[in-house]
Design a protein around this motif. Structure first.
Motif, PDB file in Angstrom:
ATOM      1  N   THR A 222       0.964  -1.347  -0.009  1.00 51.14           N
ATOM      2  CA  THR A 222      -0.062   0.087  -0.037  1.00 51.14           C
ATOM      3  C   THR A 222       0.905   1.327   0.049  1.00 51.14           C
ATOM      4  OG1 THR A 222      -0.145  -0.206   2.412  1.00 51.14           O
ATOM      5  CG2 THR A 222      -1.838  -1.235   1.191  1.00 51.14           C
ATOM      6  N   LEU A 223       1.989   1.082   0.488  1.00 46.42           N
ATOM      7  CA  LEU A 223       3.060   2.479   0.479  1.00 46.42           C
ATOM      8  C   LEU A 223       3.576   2.619  -0.606  1.00 46.42           C
ATOM      9  CD1 LEU A 223       4.017   4.448   2.663  1.00 46.42           C
ATOM     10  CD2 LEU A 223       5.991   2.789   3.093  1.00 46.42           C
ATOM     11  N   LEU A 224       3.976   1.817  -1.358  1.00 45.64           N
ATOM     12  CA  LEU A 224       4.453   1.890  -2.773  1.00 45.64           C
ATOM     13  C   LEU A 224       3.279   2.281  -3.719  1.00 45.64           C
ATOM     14  CD1 LEU A 224       6.867  -1.313  -2.751  1.00 45.64           C
ATOM     15  CD2 LEU A 224       7.707   0.997  -2.817  1.00 45.64           C
ATOM     16  N   VAL A 225       2.354   1.619  -3.578  1.00 46.30           N
ATOM     17  CA  VAL A 225       1.191   1.842  -4.710  1.00 46.30           C
ATOM     18  C   VAL A 225       0.822   3.622  -4.348  1.00 46.30           C
ATOM     19  CG1 VAL A 225      -1.194   1.672  -5.110  1.00 46.30           C
ATOM     20  CG2 VAL A 225       0.309  -0.406  -4.765  1.00 46.30           C
ATOM     21  N   GLY A 226       0.441   3.822  -3.136  1.00 50.40           N
ATOM     22  CA  GLY A 226       0.171   5.262  -2.858  1.00 50.40           C
ATOM     23  C   GLY A 226       1.425   6.227  -3.274  1.00 50.40           C
ATOM     24  N   MET A 227       2.674   5.940  -3.119  1.00 53.77           N
ATOM     25  CA  MET A 227       3.592   6.944  -3.368  1.00 53.77           C
ATOM     26  C   MET A 227       3.799   6.934  -5.053  1.00 53.77           C
ATOM     27  SD  MET A 227       5.344   8.298  -1.020  1.00 53.77           S
ATOM     28  CE  MET A 227       5.828   8.019   0.770  1.00 53.77           C
ATOM     29  N   LEU A 228       3.576   5.757  -5.707  1.00 55.89           N
ATOM     30  CA  LEU A 228       3.471   5.639  -6.962  1.00 55.89           C
ATOM     31  C   LEU A 228       2.451   6.383  -7.610  1.00 55.89           C
ATOM     32  CD1 LEU A 228       4.579   4.730  -9.793  1.00 55.89           C
ATOM     33  CD2 LEU A 228       3.029   2.509  -9.576  1.00 55.89           C
ATOM     34  N   LEU A 229       1.416   6.397  -6.985  1.00 57.33           N
ATOM     35  CA  LEU A 229       0.220   7.331  -7.541  1.00 57.33           C
ATOM     36  C   LEU A 229       0.379   8.763  -7.300  1.00 57.33           C
ATOM     37  CD1 LEU A 229      -2.817   5.048  -6.320  1.00 57.33           C
ATOM     38  CD2 LEU A 229      -2.278   5.623  -8.752  1.00 57.33           C
ATOM     39  N   LEU A 230       0.984   9.187  -6.253  1.00 53.93           N
ATOM     40  CA  LEU A 230       1.130  10.432  -5.940  1.00 53.93           C
ATOM     41  C   LEU A 230       2.330  10.965  -6.972  1.00 53.93           C
ATOM     42  CD1 LEU A 230       1.485  10.683  -2.081  1.00 53.93           C
ATOM     43  CD2 LEU A 230      -0.405  11.751  -3.545  1.00 53.93           C
ATOM     44  N   MET A 231       3.310  10.334  -7.460  1.00 49.66           N
ATOM     45  CA  MET A 231       4.174  10.611  -8.333  1.00 49.66           C
ATOM     46  C   MET A 231       3.372  10.667  -9.623  1.00 49.66           C
ATOM     47  SD  MET A 231       7.817   8.830  -9.568  1.00 49.66           S
ATOM     48  CE  MET A 231       6.650   7.315 -10.277  1.00 49.66           C
ATOM     49  N   ASN A 236      -0.499  16.891 -12.490  1.00 55.02           N
ATOM     50  CA  ASN A 236      -1.982  17.350 -12.646  1.00 55.02           C
ATOM     51  C   ASN A 236      -2.474  18.119 -11.401  1.00 55.02           C
ATOM     52  OD1 ASN A 236      -2.196  16.008 -15.399  1.00 55.02           O
ATOM     53  ND2 ASN A 236      -2.585  14.209 -14.397  1.00 55.02           N
ATOM     54  N   MET A 237      -1.621  17.837 -10.409  1.00 57.30           N
ATOM     55  CA  MET A 237      -2.010  18.736  -9.270  1.00 57.30           C
ATOM     56  C   MET A 237      -1.682  20.095  -9.290  1.00 57.30           C
ATOM     57  SD  MET A 237      -0.558  16.478  -5.990  1.00 57.30           S
ATOM     58  CE  MET A 237      -1.210  14.712  -5.560  1.00 57.30           C
ATOM     59  N   ILE A 238      -0.844  20.508  -9.949  1.00 57.81           N
ATOM     60  CA  ILE A 238      -0.457  22.057 -10.185  1.00 57.81           C
ATOM     61  C   ILE A 238      -1.393  22.486 -10.674  1.00 57.81           C
ATOM     62  CG2 ILE A 238       1.300  23.663 -10.857  1.00 57.81           C
ATOM     63  CD1 ILE A 238       2.352  21.792  -8.580  1.00 57.81           C
ATOM     64  N   PRO A 239      -2.027  22.287 -11.924  1.00 52.16           N
ATOM     65  CA  PRO A 239      -2.938  23.066 -12.433  1.00 52.16           C
ATOM     66  C   PRO A 239      -4.378  23.064 -11.733  1.00 52.16           C
ATOM     67  CG  PRO A 239      -2.084  21.646 -14.212  1.00 52.16           C
ATOM     68  CD  PRO A 239      -1.437  21.298 -12.774  1.00 52.16           C
ATOM     69  N   PHE A 240      -4.783  21.835 -10.792  1.00 49.41           N
ATOM     70  CA  PHE A 240      -5.593  21.612  -9.982  1.00 49.41           C
ATOM     71  C   PHE A 240      -5.572  22.757  -8.743  1.00 49.41           C
ATOM     72  CE2 PHE A 240      -7.871  20.129  -6.342  1.00 49.41           C
ATOM     73  CZ  PHE A 240      -9.269  19.737  -6.784  1.00 49.41           C
ATOM     74  N   PHE A 241      -4.300  22.871  -8.380  1.00 53.69           N
ATOM     75  CA  PHE A 241      -4.024  24.068  -7.254  1.00 53.69           C
ATOM     76  C   PHE A 241      -4.267  25.259  -7.769  1.00 53.69           C
ATOM     77  CE2 PHE A 241      -0.890  20.913  -5.095  1.00 53.69           C
ATOM     78  CZ  PHE A 241      -2.075  20.132  -4.415  1.00 53.69           C
ATOM     79  N   ALA A 242      -3.949  25.574  -9.149  1.00 56.85           N
ATOM     80  CA  ALA A 242      -4.109  26.946  -9.765  1.00 56.85           C
ATOM     81  C   ALA A 242      -5.636  27.261  -9.809  1.00 56.85           C
ATOM     82  CB  ALA A 242      -3.396  26.984 -10.992  1.00 56.85           C
ATOM     83  N   ARG A 243      -6.392  26.447  -9.969  1.00 53.82           N
ATOM     84  CA  ARG A 243      -7.721  26.649 -10.009  1.00 53.82           C
ATOM     85  C   ARG A 243      -8.349  26.844  -8.689  1.00 53.82           C
ATOM     86  NH1 ARG A 243      -7.376  22.381 -13.860  1.00 53.82           N
ATOM     87  NH2 ARG A 243      -8.258  20.763 -12.489  1.00 53.82           N
ATOM     88  N   LEU A 244      -7.802  26.122  -7.771  1.00 51.40           N
ATOM     89  CA  LEU A 244      -8.423  26.508  -6.428  1.00 51.40           C
ATOM     90  C   LEU A 244      -7.877  28.055  -6.194  1.00 51.40           C
ATOM     91  CD1 LEU A 244      -7.811  22.839  -4.449  1.00 51.40           C
ATOM     92  CD2 LEU A 244      -9.922  23.966  -5.577  1.00 51.40           C
ATOM     93  N   ILE A 245      -6.724  28.205  -6.307  1.00 53.04           N
ATOM     94  CA  ILE A 245      -6.343  29.489  -6.015  1.00 53.04           C
ATOM     95  C   ILE A 245      -7.066  30.836  -6.584  1.00 53.04           C
ATOM     96  CG2 ILE A 245      -4.319  31.217  -5.969  1.00 53.04           C
ATOM     97  CD1 ILE A 245      -2.601  28.528  -5.584  1.00 53.04           C
ATOM     98  N   ASN A 246      -7.152  30.556  -8.125  1.00 55.08           N
ATOM     99  CA  ASN A 246      -8.054  31.343  -8.655  1.00 55.08           C
ATOM    100  C   ASN A 246      -9.587  31.519  -8.108  1.00 55.08           C
ATOM    101  OD1 ASN A 246      -6.191  32.130 -10.308  1.00 55.08           O
ATOM    102  ND2 ASN A 246      -6.583  30.582 -11.596  1.00 55.08           N
TER     103      ASN A 246
END
Length: 261
Positions: A222-231, A236-246
């Protein structure tokens, strides 16, 4: 000889003190600018600097004595307005931390915590990691400038006066909190669902072949799967954060308009 009348002194104080209170309250409640690692003198100096720039552009102040009951009431209202506007943007980071907490619990890292000076409480590792990425995105996309711009615009939508601002603005802020926490849940959903599938697979494997010792390898999987998915999710997180900030900057304007309403 240079002389100053009481009326002139009162006009100077009101022109600086009331805007300074709203700006200082936002700086104290806002993300990044209000971080506990930033010295209080820097926050006060930043608020005073912004006030010196903004004060000459503001409409005339109410003809009220600063230290009268009405003057103190205006001071309190500016404090509440600034804190509400800063809290509207702070909710964006609260949603990101919530997403990190959900992901960390599914990965089995609920025990991996350390002291977070910004909240004076223990924070999970994944939550702090996502929060740092959100702060970097906030500064990269000029979220701090958007926030200050929304604050300056609030002096037009919510002029300094002795009027009572309350329920409509607070209701708008609560509704924004519900919407932003939904976004935080959406951010964590891919990792949570994938880890749920991984745990179900491990459970089926344990029933099919108990001799494997699934409890010894389950945490690592579960730790390896979670780290892989986060990577994989990071680009795609950065554009999502940009939309949240706007969206947070836009919501500050809506909260200000609702407060005036």
């Amino acid at each position: 000889m240079f002389t100053v009348t009481y009326a002139q002194l009162n006009a100077w104080l009101t022109a600086f003190l009331w805007p300074f209170t709203r700006i200082a309250a936002l700086v104290a409640a806002a993300p990044v600018l209000g971080h506990a690692s930033l010295p209080a003198r820097v926050k006060i100096g930043l608020a005073a600097f912004i006030t010196l720039i903004v004060a000459p552009t503001l409409p005339p102040m109410p003809q009220v004595t600063v230290f009268s009951a009405a003057g103190v009431w205006i001071l309190v209202m500016q404090l509440l307005i600034g804190a509400a506007l800063g809290f509207a943007m702070q909710l964006v980071f609260a949603a990101v931390e919530m997403a990190g907490t959900l992901v960390g619990l599914q990965m089995g890292l609920g025990f991996a915590t350390f002291f977070d000076p910004s909240s004076n409480a223990s924070a999970q590792v994944i939550s702090s990691f996502l929060n740092m990425i959100a702060m970097i995105a906030f500064l990269t996309f000029n979220g701090h400038l958007q926030m200050i711009s929304a604050l300056i615009g609030s002096f037009q939508s919510v002029p300094i006066a002795a009027a009572v601002y309350g329920p409509p603005g607070m209701r708008t802020l609560v509704e924004w909190g519900g919407a932003i926490f939904s976004a935080g849940l959406l951010l964590s959903l891919p990792v949570v669902v994938a880890l749920l599938v991984a745990n179900l697979s491990l459970g089926i494997l344990n029933r099919a072949a108990p001799q494997i010792g699934i409890f010894q390898i389950g945490f690592s999987v579960t730790l390896l799967v979670g780290m892989l998915l986060l990577m994989l999710m990071l680009p795609n997180m950065i554009p999502f954060f940009a939309r949240l900030i706007n969206a947070g900057a836009d919501e500050m304007g809506r909260v200000a308009a609702a407060l005036h309403g």
